[in-house]
Design an enzyme around this catalytic site. Structure first.
Site, mmCIF file in Angstrom:
data_model
loop_
_atom_site.group_PDB
_atom_site.id
_atom_site.type_symbol
_atom_site.label_atom_id
_atom_site.label_comp_id
_atom_site.label_asym_id
_atom_site.label_seq_id
_atom_site.Cartn_x
_atom_site.Cartn_y
_atom_site.Cartn_z
ATOM 1 N N HIS A 20 0.831 -1.198 0.000
ATOM 2 C CA HIS A 20 0.000 0.000 0.000
ATOM 3 C C HIS A 20 0.872 1.257 0.000
ATOM 4 O O HIS A 20 1.764 1.405 0.817
ATOM 5 C CB HIS A 20 -0.911 -0.009 1.235
ATOM 6 C CG HIS A 20 -1.846 1.141 1.264
ATOM 7 N ND1 HIS A 20 -1.920 1.988 2.328
ATOM 8 C CD2 HIS A 20 -2.741 1.594 0.361
ATOM 9 C CE1 HIS A 20 -2.832 2.906 2.096
ATOM 10 N NE2 HIS A 20 -3.340 2.673 0.896
ATOM 11 N N ASP A 28 7.771 7.575 -20.639
ATOM 12 C CA ASP A 28 8.237 7.547 -22.015
ATOM 13 C C ASP A 28 9.751 7.349 -22.009
ATOM 14 O O ASP A 28 10.393 7.388 -20.951
ATOM 15 C CB ASP A 28 7.819 8.802 -22.766
ATOM 16 C CG ASP A 28 8.495 10.081 -22.281
ATOM 17 O OD1 ASP A 28 9.266 10.033 -21.299
ATOM 18 O OD2 ASP A 28 8.245 11.136 -22.890
ATOM 19 N N HIS A 98 6.529 19.149 -13.673
ATOM 20 C CA HIS A 98 7.366 18.078 -14.211
ATOM 21 C C HIS A 98 8.604 17.871 -13.326
ATOM 22 O O HIS A 98 9.051 16.737 -13.126
ATOM 23 C CB HIS A 98 7.773 18.401 -15.650
ATOM 24 C CG HIS A 98 8.445 17.279 -16.360
ATOM 25 N ND1 HIS A 98 7.853 16.056 -16.550
ATOM 26 C CD2 HIS A 98 9.677 17.186 -16.933
ATOM 27 C CE1 HIS A 98 8.678 15.263 -17.214
ATOM 28 N NE2 HIS A 98 9.797 15.923 -17.446
ATOM 29 N N TYR A 120 5.788 14.311 -22.105
ATOM 30 C CA TYR A 120 5.041 14.188 -20.843
ATOM 31 C C TYR A 120 4.145 12.947 -20.774
ATOM 32 O O TYR A 120 3.151 12.932 -20.075
ATOM 33 C CB TYR A 120 4.247 15.465 -20.551
ATOM 34 C CG TYR A 120 5.137 16.672 -20.518
ATOM 35 C CD1 TYR A 120 5.905 16.949 -19.401
ATOM 36 C CD2 TYR A 120 5.239 17.512 -21.620
ATOM 37 C CE1 TYR A 120 6.764 18.039 -19.381
ATOM 38 C CE2 TYR A 120 6.088 18.613 -21.601
ATOM 39 C CZ TYR A 120 6.841 18.865 -20.479
ATOM 40 O OH TYR A 120 7.692 19.942 -20.450
ATOM 41 N N ALA A 121 4.521 11.905 -21.488
ATOM 42 C CA ALA A 121 3.801 10.624 -21.396
ATOM 43 C C ALA A 121 4.392 9.853 -20.222
ATOM 44 O O ALA A 121 5.164 8.906 -20.395
ATOM 45 C CB ALA A 121 3.902 9.844 -22.696
ATOM 46 N N ASN A 122 4.068 10.323 -19.020
ATOM 47 C CA ASN A 122 4.588 9.751 -17.782
ATOM 48 C C ASN A 122 3.476 9.767 -16.744
ATOM 49 O O ASN A 122 2.711 10.723 -16.674
ATOM 50 C CB ASN A 122 5.760 10.569 -17.237
ATOM 51 C CG ASN A 122 6.830 10.820 -18.275
ATOM 52 O OD1 ASN A 122 7.463 9.892 -18.738
ATOM 53 N ND2 ASN A 122 7.021 12.071 -18.667
#
Length: 131
Positions: A20, A28, A98, A120-122
Site C-alpha cells: 500500500h 516515455d 514536471h 510528458y507521457a509519464n
C-alpha cells in the site's frame, strides 16, 4: 500457471510485491531515471511498446488508489491526459510540476520505461489495497 497479460518477469514480480502506497512510474523513453531507482526497460524500438498500452496492461494487474502526472501534460499531450483520466475514472489524478514528478521518481519502487517518445507521457501509479 499465471494467466495474465504481463509477459515481462521483472514487471510481474514488481507488481506482485507492491505494498500500500508504493509508487510505480510508467514513463516515455525520454524521462531521466534517477540512478538509484530501479529501471524496468520494456523499450524494444521507437514507440514499442506504446505508453498507453503499457499503462492499460499494468492497470489490469494493479489496484491504484491515486495517480500523479505532470501539469504540463494537459498543454503538451492532452490526449495522454484524457486517456489516463478515462482509464482511471474513479481514481484521483493529481497534477504536479514536471520537476516535482522527476523528484518523485526517486521514491518509486521502479520506473517502467516504454518505447514512446511523446512529451510528458509519464504517470506515477500509487498502489492501493483491494478490500
Amino acid at each position: 500457471m499465471k494467466k495474465t497479460l504481463l509477459l515481462n518477469t521483472a514487471l510481474s514480480e514488481l507488481i506482485a510485491g507492491l505494498g500500500h502506497g508504493d509508487m510505480v512510474v510508467i514513463a516515455d523513453a525520454g524521462l531521466p531515471i534517477p540512478a538509484e531507482t530501479r529501471r524496468i526497460d520494456l523499450a524494444l524500438c521507437r514507440d514499442v511498446p506504446p505508453f498507453l498500452e503499457t499503462v492499460r496492461t499494468v492497470l489490469s494487474e494493479m489496484h491504484v488508489e491515486r495517480a500523479i502526472i505532470a501539469e504540463e501534460t494537459s498543454r503538451h499531450s492532452p490526449h495522454i491526459r484524457a486517456a489516463l483520466a478515462q482509464m482511471l475514472p474513479a481514481t484521483p489524478l493529481e497534477e504536479v510540476s514536471h520537476a516535482t514528478l522527476k523528484e518523485l521518481c526517486r521514491q518509486a519502487r521502479a520506473v517502467v520505461r516504454t518505447g514512446e517518445f511523446t512529451p510528458y507521457a509519464n504517470v506515477i501509479l500509487v498502489a492501493g489495497v483491494v478490500f
